[in-house]
Write a protein that holds these residues in place. Structure first.
Motif, PDB file in Angstrom:
ATOM      1  N   LYS A  36      41.190 -50.136  26.263  1.00 12.24           N
ATOM      2  CA  LYS A  36      41.506 -49.123  27.271  1.00 12.24           C
ATOM      3  C   LYS A  36      40.588 -49.251  28.481  1.00 12.24           C
ATOM      4  O   LYS A  36      41.030 -49.164  29.634  1.00 12.24           O
ATOM      5  CB  LYS A  36      41.379 -47.734  26.641  1.00 12.24           C
ATOM      6  N   LYS A  37      39.318 -49.491  28.205  1.00 16.96           N
ATOM      7  CA  LYS A  37      38.347 -49.655  29.290  1.00 16.96           C
ATOM      8  C   LYS A  37      38.661 -50.904  30.119  1.00 16.96           C
ATOM      9  O   LYS A  37      38.588 -50.890  31.351  1.00 16.96           O
ATOM     10  CB  LYS A  37      36.942 -49.750  28.688  1.00 16.96           C
ATOM     11  N   ALA A  38      39.039 -52.003  29.424  1.00 16.52           N
ATOM     12  CA  ALA A  38      39.357 -53.256  30.127  1.00 16.52           C
ATOM     13  C   ALA A  38      40.589 -53.093  31.007  1.00 16.52           C
ATOM     14  O   ALA A  38      40.643 -53.618  32.134  1.00 16.52           O
ATOM     15  CB  ALA A  38      39.566 -54.376  29.109  1.00 16.52           C
ATOM     16  N   ILE A  39      41.603 -52.359  30.510  1.00 16.87           N
ATOM     17  CA  ILE A  39      42.814 -52.120  31.306  1.00 16.87           C
ATOM     18  C   ILE A  39      42.474 -51.326  32.557  1.00 16.87           C
ATOM     19  O   ILE A  39      42.914 -51.656  33.667  1.00 16.87           O
ATOM     20  CB  ILE A  39      43.879 -51.382  30.460  1.00 16.87           C
ATOM     21  N   LYS A  40      41.672 -50.280  32.401  1.00 18.26           N
ATOM     22  CA  LYS A  40      41.309 -49.440  33.552  1.00 18.26           C
ATOM     23  C   LYS A  40      40.485 -50.201  34.587  1.00 18.26           C
ATOM     24  O   LYS A  40      40.525 -49.895  35.772  1.00 18.26           O
ATOM     25  CB  LYS A  40      40.546 -48.205  33.070  1.00 18.26           C
ATOM     26  N   LYS A  41      39.739 -51.209  34.124  1.00 21.78           N
ATOM     27  CA  LYS A  41      38.944 -52.027  35.045  1.00 21.78           C
ATOM     28  C   LYS A  41      39.773 -53.139  35.705  1.00 21.78           C
ATOM     29  O   LYS A  41      39.266 -53.875  36.531  1.00 21.78           O
ATOM     30  CB  LYS A  41      37.768 -52.666  34.303  1.00 21.78           C
ATOM     31  N   GLY A  42      41.059 -53.243  35.311  1.00 19.11           N
ATOM     32  CA  GLY A  42      41.916 -54.278  35.873  1.00 19.11           C
ATOM     33  C   GLY A  42      41.664 -55.657  35.289  1.00 19.11           C
ATOM     34  O   GLY A  42      41.976 -56.671  35.923  1.00 19.11           O
ATOM     35  N   LEU A  43      41.128 -55.690  34.067  1.00 21.88           N
ATOM     36  CA  LEU A  43      40.792 -56.964  33.436  1.00 21.88           C
ATOM     37  C   LEU A  43      41.885 -57.475  32.512  1.00 21.88           C
ATOM     38  O   LEU A  43      41.740 -58.545  31.914  1.00 21.88           O
ATOM     39  CB  LEU A  43      39.476 -56.822  32.645  1.00 21.88           C
ATOM     40  N   VAL A  44      42.988 -56.718  32.384  1.00 22.28           N
ATOM     41  CA  VAL A  44      44.113 -57.147  31.549  1.00 22.28           C
ATOM     42  C   VAL A  44      45.322 -57.385  32.446  1.00 22.28           C
ATOM     43  O   VAL A  44      45.764 -56.489  33.167  1.00 22.28           O
ATOM     44  CB  VAL A  44      44.444 -56.104  30.463  1.00 22.28           C
ATOM     45  N   LEU A  45      45.853 -58.606  32.393  1.00 22.68           N
ATOM     46  CA  LEU A  45      47.028 -58.967  33.170  1.00 22.68           C
ATOM     47  C   LEU A  45      48.207 -59.220  32.231  1.00 22.68           C
ATOM     48  O   LEU A  45      48.029 -59.822  31.163  1.00 22.68           O
ATOM     49  CB  LEU A  45      46.773 -60.227  34.013  1.00 22.68           C
ATOM     50  N   VAL A  46      49.368 -58.756  32.622  1.00 21.94           N
ATOM     51  CA  VAL A  46      50.600 -59.025  31.867  1.00 21.94           C
ATOM     52  C   VAL A  46      51.559 -59.748  32.804  1.00 21.94           C
ATOM     53  O   VAL A  46      51.898 -59.233  33.871  1.00 21.94           O
ATOM     54  CB  VAL A  46      51.220 -57.724  31.332  1.00 21.94           C
ATOM     55  N   ASN A  47      51.938 -60.950  32.389  1.00 19.65           N
ATOM     56  CA  ASN A  47      52.797 -61.811  33.220  1.00 19.65           C
ATOM     57  C   ASN A  47      52.221 -61.996  34.627  1.00 19.65           C
ATOM     58  O   ASN A  47      52.947 -61.983  35.626  1.00 19.65           O
ATOM     59  CB  ASN A  47      54.221 -61.259  33.287  1.00 19.65           C
ATOM     60  N   GLY A  48      50.904 -62.129  34.679  1.00 15.06           N
ATOM     61  CA  GLY A  48      50.231 -62.425  35.941  1.00 15.06           C
ATOM     62  C   GLY A  48      49.932 -61.239  36.811  1.00 15.06           C
ATOM     63  O   GLY A  48      49.366 -61.385  37.900  1.00 15.06           O
ATOM     64  N   LYS A  49      50.294 -60.022  36.368  1.00 11.87           N
ATOM     65  CA  LYS A  49      50.050 -58.828  37.175  1.00 11.87           C
ATOM     66  C   LYS A  49      49.093 -57.887  36.441  1.00 11.87           C
ATOM     67  O   LYS A  49      49.144 -57.770  35.215  1.00 11.87           O
ATOM     68  CB  LYS A  49      51.356 -58.095  37.471  1.00 11.87           C
ATOM     69  N   VAL A  50      48.239 -57.210  37.214  1.00  9.40           N
ATOM     70  CA  VAL A  50      47.300 -56.256  36.627  1.00  9.40           C
ATOM     71  C   VAL A  50      48.078 -55.160  35.917  1.00  9.40           C
ATOM     72  O   VAL A  50      49.003 -54.562  36.487  1.00  9.40           O
ATOM     73  CB  VAL A  50      46.379 -55.646  37.710  1.00  9.40           C
ATOM     74  N   ALA A  51      47.741 -54.914  34.664  1.00  7.11           N
ATOM     75  CA  ALA A  51      48.495 -53.971  33.833  1.00  7.11           C
ATOM     76  C   ALA A  51      47.911 -52.562  33.916  1.00  7.11           C
ATOM     77  O   ALA A  51      46.742 -52.374  34.264  1.00  7.11           O
ATOM     78  CB  ALA A  51      48.488 -54.454  32.381  1.00  7.11           C
ATOM     79  N   SER A  52      48.738 -51.603  33.538  1.00  2.89           N
ATOM     80  CA  SER A  52      48.290 -50.209  33.440  1.00  2.89           C
ATOM     81  C   SER A  52      48.438 -49.755  31.995  1.00  2.89           C
ATOM     82  O   SER A  52      49.135 -50.381  31.190  1.00  2.89           O
ATOM     83  CB  SER A  52      49.123 -49.312  34.353  1.00  2.89           C
ATOM     84  N   THR A  53      47.787 -48.642  31.657  1.00  2.00           N
ATOM     85  CA  THR A  53      47.870 -48.120  30.291  1.00  2.00           C
ATOM     86  C   THR A  53      49.279 -47.635  29.961  1.00  2.00           C
ATOM     87  O   THR A  53      49.627 -47.493  28.800  1.00  2.00           O
ATOM     88  CB  THR A  53      46.876 -46.958  30.095  1.00  2.00           C
ATOM     89  N   ALA A  54      50.102 -47.381  30.977  1.00  2.00           N
ATOM     90  CA  ALA A  54      51.461 -46.866  30.760  1.00  2.00           C
ATOM     91  C   ALA A  54      52.470 -47.978  30.493  1.00  2.00           C
ATOM     92  O   ALA A  54      53.615 -47.703  30.111  1.00  2.00           O
ATOM     93  CB  ALA A  54      51.908 -46.045  31.964  1.00  2.00           C
ATOM     94  N   LEU A  55      52.070 -49.229  30.669  1.00  2.23           N
ATOM     95  CA  LEU A  55      52.992 -50.350  30.497  1.00  2.23           C
ATOM     96  C   LEU A  55      53.429 -50.492  29.043  1.00  2.23           C
ATOM     97  O   LEU A  55      52.616 -50.356  28.125  1.00  2.23           O
ATOM     98  CB  LEU A  55      52.315 -51.650  30.958  1.00  2.23           C
ATOM     99  N   TYR A  56      54.722 -50.766  28.845  1.00  2.00           N
ATOM    100  CA  TYR A  56      55.253 -50.981  27.506  1.00  2.00           C
ATOM    101  C   TYR A  56      55.490 -52.470  27.256  1.00  2.00           C
ATOM    102  O   TYR A  56      55.930 -53.197  28.148  1.00  2.00           O
ATOM    103  CB  TYR A  56      56.562 -50.210  27.307  1.00  2.00           C
TER     104      TYR A  56
END
Length: 289
Positions: A36-56
């Motif tokens: 959760k912390k990594a997502i909020k910091k913008g360190l998790v990308l999904v298909n090349g785009k910065v992910a949010s916690t709301a992404l499914y």
């Protein structure tokens, strides 16, 4: 940012939120709070785009975990390590006594690995990390993973008890020549085999024993607790000791001597041995591995 790990999601029967799905898929950040912390910091990308916690996640997504770049002003832990073996998948290093493997402190083996090892060239390369632990005062061989797949492979070997580890210790007092210690540790089943290789008389301790140890389970402080439990604590142990029989001079006399396992890629039998430290050889000069 620097890529740490990559994961491709399989098809999901029901879409699941990224912060729930990503728990456990990355060996270097396995916890829910960490993801959760990594997502909020913008360190998790999904298909090349910065992910949010709301992404499914529905399946087929390329999920990447990144590390923040170390700034030039950031303090780095400079600590040279002896590298016994290294390839693109793993490494074996010699851990000195008096340093922790991992944790919240700055001075850890894990924090020193990047400067001592080469980053793997494989696609699932991760920051090198130890896949097991040695206590702060224990020296000897430590196994390091350099890819995500290797981490899972070696963790499974440990879980299934398919990695053989041998330790040597110097214990105090009269003890049997060999045996199996099965005293529970933290209320869990624990087993350690021991064999006395040499013994010498001692005015303070009556006897000092050079002992070979083969743990059959992997509980915290298992060997130290087991030897203390049979009345033969390890020389220099300041946690598990007999009153008035503590040695303060040269630390704990416990050394991880050998590792034996099957390589994750070549399937070759790997065996590594590290000679006993000088403090052992001063007491038992006629012994060699």
């Amino acid at each position: 940012m620097k890529l740490k790990e990559k994961h491709i999601s399989p098809l999901q029967e029901t879409p699941i939120r990224l912060q729930e799905y990503a728990v456990g898929i990355f060996s270097t950040n396995p916890t829910k709070s960490g993801i959760k912390k990594a997502i909020k910091k913008g360190l998790v990308l999904v298909n090349g785009k910065v992910a949010s916690t709301a992404l499914y996640i529905v399946g087929g997504e390329i999920i990447e975990l990144y590390q923040e770049e170390i700034k030039a002003t950031d303090k780095q832990f400079i600590f040279p390590l002896e590298v016994i073996y290294e390839d693109d998948f793993l490494a074996v290093i010699s851990k000195p006594s008096g340093i922790v493997v991992s944790g919240n402190s700055f001075a850890t083996i894990n924090n020193a690995l990047e400067q001592n090892l080469k980053i793997s060239s494989l696609k699932d390369a991760v920051i090198p990390r130890a896949v097991h632990r040695l206590d702060y005062p224990t020296s000897g061989l430590l196994l390091i993973s350099k890819t995500n797949e290797t981490t899972h492979y070696l963790s499974k070997l440990f879980e299934e008890k398919n990695i053989s580890k041998t330790y040597h210790a110097i214990t105090i007092g009269q003890m049997n020549d060999s045996g199996l210690i099965d005293i529970p540790v933290d209320e869990k089943e624990s087993k350690s085999e021991f064999k006395v290789l040499q013994r010498i008389p001692s005015e303070k301790y009556k006897f000092l024993n050079l002992v070979e140890l083969n743990p059959k389970t992997g509980r915290r402080h298992q060997l130290r607790k087991h030897l203390y439990g049979i009345g033969n604590p390890i020389l220099g142990d300041k946690e598990y000791y007999i009153e008035n029989l503590i040695s303060y001079g040269n630390g704990l006399y416990l050394h991880a001597t050998s590792l034996n396992f099957v390589h994750p890629s070549t399937k070759e039998e790997m065996k590594f041995t590290k000679e006993l430290p000088k403090k052992f050889r001063r007491l038992f000069p006629n012994f060699s591995l």
